[in-house]
Design a protein around this motif. Sequence first.
Motif, PDB file in Angstrom:
ATOM      1  N   GLU A  32      42.294  85.255  95.454  1.00 48.32           N
ATOM      2  CA  GLU A  32      43.870  84.775  95.517  1.00 48.32           C
ATOM      3  C   GLU A  32      44.067  83.934  94.317  1.00 48.32           C
ATOM      4  O   GLU A  32      44.998  83.954  93.587  1.00 48.32           O
ATOM      5  CB  GLU A  32      44.268  84.320  96.914  1.00 48.32           C
ATOM      6  CG  GLU A  32      45.614  84.276  97.198  1.00 48.32           C
ATOM      7  CD  GLU A  32      45.982  84.392  98.518  1.00 48.32           C
ATOM      8  OE1 GLU A  32      44.913  84.154  99.655  1.00 48.32           O
ATOM      9  OE2 GLU A  32      47.172  84.427  98.854  1.00 48.32           O
ATOM     10  N   GLU A  33      43.402  82.803  94.170  1.00 43.83           N
ATOM     11  CA  GLU A  33      43.513  81.881  93.152  1.00 43.83           C
ATOM     12  C   GLU A  33      43.240  82.241  91.789  1.00 43.83           C
ATOM     13  O   GLU A  33      44.043  82.105  90.868  1.00 43.83           O
ATOM     14  CB  GLU A  33      42.349  80.880  93.521  1.00 43.83           C
ATOM     15  CG  GLU A  33      42.699  79.522  94.260  1.00 43.83           C
ATOM     16  CD  GLU A  33      41.386  78.489  94.090  1.00 43.83           C
ATOM     17  OE1 GLU A  33      40.549  78.523  93.203  1.00 43.83           O
ATOM     18  OE2 GLU A  33      41.378  78.208  95.543  1.00 43.83           O
ATOM     19  N   VAL A  34      42.267  83.174  91.734  1.00 44.19           N
ATOM     20  CA  VAL A  34      41.775  83.600  90.419  1.00 44.19           C
ATOM     21  C   VAL A  34      43.032  84.765  90.157  1.00 44.19           C
ATOM     22  O   VAL A  34      43.354  84.968  88.644  1.00 44.19           O
ATOM     23  CB  VAL A  34      40.461  84.372  90.206  1.00 44.19           C
ATOM     24  CG1 VAL A  34      40.215  84.909  89.024  1.00 44.19           C
ATOM     25  CG2 VAL A  34      39.493  83.327  90.662  1.00 44.19           C
ATOM     26  N   SER A  35      43.550  85.468  91.001  1.00 44.32           N
ATOM     27  CA  SER A  35      44.307  86.574  90.604  1.00 44.32           C
ATOM     28  C   SER A  35      45.766  85.847  90.005  1.00 44.32           C
ATOM     29  O   SER A  35      46.355  86.247  89.115  1.00 44.32           O
ATOM     30  CB  SER A  35      44.632  87.552  91.557  1.00 44.32           C
ATOM     31  OG  SER A  35      45.369  86.876  92.686  1.00 44.32           O
ATOM     32  N   LEU A  36      45.953  84.747  90.827  1.00 38.34           N
ATOM     33  CA  LEU A  36      47.216  83.771  90.132  1.00 38.34           C
ATOM     34  C   LEU A  36      47.172  83.503  88.960  1.00 38.34           C
ATOM     35  O   LEU A  36      48.030  83.441  88.046  1.00 38.34           O
ATOM     36  CB  LEU A  36      47.493  82.946  91.158  1.00 38.34           C
ATOM     37  CG  LEU A  36      48.487  82.860  92.380  1.00 38.34           C
ATOM     38  CD1 LEU A  36      48.515  81.791  93.343  1.00 38.34           C
ATOM     39  CD2 LEU A  36      49.851  83.329  91.723  1.00 38.34           C
ATOM     40  N   LEU A  37      45.879  82.723  88.880  1.00 37.71           N
ATOM     41  CA  LEU A  37      45.524  82.320  87.359  1.00 37.71           C
ATOM     42  C   LEU A  37      45.725  83.389  86.378  1.00 37.71           C
ATOM     43  O   LEU A  37      46.224  83.105  85.234  1.00 37.71           O
ATOM     44  CB  LEU A  37      44.047  81.660  87.556  1.00 37.71           C
ATOM     45  CG  LEU A  37      43.250  81.267  86.164  1.00 37.71           C
ATOM     46  CD1 LEU A  37      44.081  80.024  85.556  1.00 37.71           C
ATOM     47  CD2 LEU A  37      41.937  81.081  86.325  1.00 37.71           C
ATOM     48  N   ILE A  38      44.997  84.462  86.406  1.00 37.29           N
ATOM     49  CA  ILE A  38      45.145  85.646  85.579  1.00 37.29           C
ATOM     50  C   ILE A  38      46.431  85.897  85.190  1.00 37.29           C
ATOM     51  O   ILE A  38      46.931  86.000  83.987  1.00 37.29           O
ATOM     52  CB  ILE A  38      44.374  86.815  86.096  1.00 37.29           C
ATOM     53  CG1 ILE A  38      42.543  86.395  85.973  1.00 37.29           C
ATOM     54  CG2 ILE A  38      44.363  87.898  84.872  1.00 37.29           C
ATOM     55  CD1 ILE A  38      41.740  87.315  86.345  1.00 37.29           C
ATOM     56  N   LYS A  39      47.284  86.209  86.326  1.00 35.29           N
ATOM     57  CA  LYS A  39      48.726  86.750  86.041  1.00 35.29           C
ATOM     58  C   LYS A  39      49.436  85.738  85.312  1.00 35.29           C
ATOM     59  O   LYS A  39      50.317  86.020  84.464  1.00 35.29           O
ATOM     60  CB  LYS A  39      49.234  86.731  87.352  1.00 35.29           C
ATOM     61  CG  LYS A  39      48.564  88.327  88.208  1.00 35.29           C
ATOM     62  CD  LYS A  39      49.403  89.451  88.519  1.00 35.29           C
ATOM     63  CE  LYS A  39      48.661  90.679  88.613  1.00 35.29           C
ATOM     64  NZ  LYS A  39      49.596  91.564  89.046  1.00 35.29           N
ATOM     65  N   ASP A  40      49.462  84.409  85.721  1.00 29.63           N
ATOM     66  CA  ASP A  40      50.146  83.301  85.139  1.00 29.63           C
ATOM     67  C   ASP A  40      49.642  83.272  83.493  1.00 29.63           C
ATOM     68  O   ASP A  40      50.553  83.001  82.576  1.00 29.63           O
ATOM     69  CB  ASP A  40      49.873  82.005  85.663  1.00 29.63           C
ATOM     70  CG  ASP A  40      50.638  81.783  87.014  1.00 29.63           C
ATOM     71  OD1 ASP A  40      51.471  82.740  86.998  1.00 29.63           O
ATOM     72  OD2 ASP A  40      50.480  80.983  87.712  1.00 29.63           O
ATOM     73  N   LEU A  41      48.579  83.409  83.311  1.00 27.95           N
ATOM     74  CA  LEU A  41      47.910  83.152  81.863  1.00 27.95           C
ATOM     75  C   LEU A  41      48.503  84.416  81.024  1.00 27.95           C
ATOM     76  O   LEU A  41      48.982  84.091  79.888  1.00 27.95           O
ATOM     77  CB  LEU A  41      46.403  83.181  81.802  1.00 27.95           C
ATOM     78  CG  LEU A  41      45.935  81.760  82.183  1.00 27.95           C
ATOM     79  CD1 LEU A  41      44.257  82.208  82.338  1.00 27.95           C
ATOM     80  CD2 LEU A  41      45.938  80.763  81.111  1.00 27.95           C
ATOM     81  N   VAL A  42      48.640  85.585  81.474  1.00 33.62           N
ATOM     82  CA  VAL A  42      48.872  86.658  81.027  1.00 33.62           C
ATOM     83  C   VAL A  42      50.422  86.376  80.754  1.00 33.62           C
ATOM     84  O   VAL A  42      51.060  86.649  79.499  1.00 33.62           O
ATOM     85  CB  VAL A  42      48.561  87.817  81.742  1.00 33.62           C
ATOM     86  CG1 VAL A  42      49.355  89.321  80.734  1.00 33.62           C
ATOM     87  CG2 VAL A  42      47.093  88.194  81.701  1.00 33.62           C
ATOM     88  N   ARG A  43      51.226  86.192  81.505  1.00 30.77           N
ATOM     89  CA  ARG A  43      52.731  86.064  81.490  1.00 30.77           C
ATOM     90  C   ARG A  43      52.898  84.931  80.381  1.00 30.77           C
ATOM     91  O   ARG A  43      53.802  85.191  79.514  1.00 30.77           O
ATOM     92  CB  ARG A  43      53.387  85.601  82.805  1.00 30.77           C
ATOM     93  CG  ARG A  43      54.590  86.314  82.815  1.00 30.77           C
ATOM     94  CD  ARG A  43      55.043  86.083  84.430  1.00 30.77           C
ATOM     95  NE  ARG A  43      54.384  86.808  85.597  1.00 30.77           N
ATOM     96  CZ  ARG A  43      53.952  86.445  86.581  1.00 30.77           C
ATOM     97  NH1 ARG A  43      54.046  85.232  86.781  1.00 30.77           N
ATOM     98  NH2 ARG A  43      53.245  87.226  87.333  1.00 30.77           N
ATOM     99  N   ASP A  44      52.376  83.938  80.502  1.00 29.59           N
ATOM    100  CA  ASP A  44      52.542  82.897  79.318  1.00 29.59           C
ATOM    101  C   ASP A  44      52.295  83.013  78.073  1.00 29.59           C
ATOM    102  O   ASP A  44      52.867  82.684  77.232  1.00 29.59           O
ATOM    103  CB  ASP A  44      51.766  81.621  79.769  1.00 29.59           C
ATOM    104  CG  ASP A  44      52.264  80.890  81.045  1.00 29.59           C
ATOM    105  OD1 ASP A  44      53.263  81.345  81.486  1.00 29.59           O
ATOM    106  OD2 ASP A  44      51.477  80.109  81.753  1.00 29.59           O
ATOM    107  N   ASN A  45      51.249  84.011  77.883  1.00 26.95           N
ATOM    108  CA  ASN A  45      50.691  84.327  76.701  1.00 26.95           C
ATOM    109  C   ASN A  45      51.077  85.516  76.036  1.00 26.95           C
ATOM    110  O   ASN A  45      51.346  85.422  74.777  1.00 26.95           O
ATOM    111  CB  ASN A  45      49.267  84.147  76.588  1.00 26.95           C
ATOM    112  CG  ASN A  45      48.427  82.712  76.556  1.00 26.95           C
ATOM    113  OD1 ASN A  45      48.557  82.409  75.562  1.00 26.95           O
ATOM    114  ND2 ASN A  45      48.335  82.184  77.761  1.00 26.95           N
ATOM    115  N   LEU A  46      51.447  86.356  76.768  1.00 24.20           N
ATOM    116  CA  LEU A  46      52.005  87.823  76.301  1.00 24.20           C
ATOM    117  C   LEU A  46      53.530  88.185  76.780  1.00 24.20           C
ATOM    118  O   LEU A  46      53.867  89.171  76.101  1.00 24.20           O
ATOM    119  CB  LEU A  46      50.870  88.918  76.761  1.00 24.20           C
ATOM    120  CG  LEU A  46      49.422  88.620  76.220  1.00 24.20           C
ATOM    121  CD1 LEU A  46      48.603  89.821  76.898  1.00 24.20           C
ATOM    122  CD2 LEU A  46      49.342  88.987  74.706  1.00 24.20           C
TER     123      LEU A  46
END
Length: 242
Positions: A179-193
Amino acid sequence: MKHLIANWKMNFINSDAWLKDFDLNNIPKEIKVVICPNYLEIEDFYEISSKTHEKILIGAQNLSSETKGAFTGQISGKMLKNIGASYSIVGHSECRLQGEDDETILNKVQTAIECELIPILCIGENQEEYSKGRTEKKIKHQLTENLFPLKNLSKSVLIAYEPIYAIGSGIAVQNEHLEEVSLLIKDLVRDNLGIDLTLIYGGSVTSDSAKNLAKIDGIDGFLVGNASLDPKEFANIALSLE
Ligand code: PEP
């Protein structure tokens, strides 16, 4: 879009027999089923499955970072596309272990897109990184090196979060961690791409572990190794994704 992806690795599978036992009828229509046989089997598998299991899509387990030319022993994305593949795994930890570096993986993601293959970019920390609390650092590093330099990406890129210690171990990752990692990945992708990408999980998924893992918001499917070798077990995993 939910995805259920089989990575058959370097296993000997009889495509006819596998397909005979793989019942698509119970698999919800909205789930994309992708099978990644070894390079030599892709064409045959595509020919057979397109007659009996039209819904199945085909992926390669890897591709060259180059599109053509003097690259002995390499297989290009265009060649894979020509024999029926529409996806390719990129950066699997088993390939990284054999020496694939971040730059090569970035080039492979780019080349896959150029060759009209949907890349399935695998990322994830190893046991030591997990134990030392370095998961976030590793995920950020891999996304920054393997994906973020590619601007104007379409949504047709999949990310597979595959913690290395969960692959082939028989023990899937804990739900809280996923759960933690999936949130992290989704946020990073949204912020960067500036886009949302499909995120799937891989690492000892079975019909049993899938029931729990599928409850996690933000997980849109699974990449399955061992359990995909058994067509009945693989079909049962799909039921958790409904
Ligand atoms: C994999 O190698 O991508 C994988 C998920 O393997 P397994 O399901 O066997 O852990």
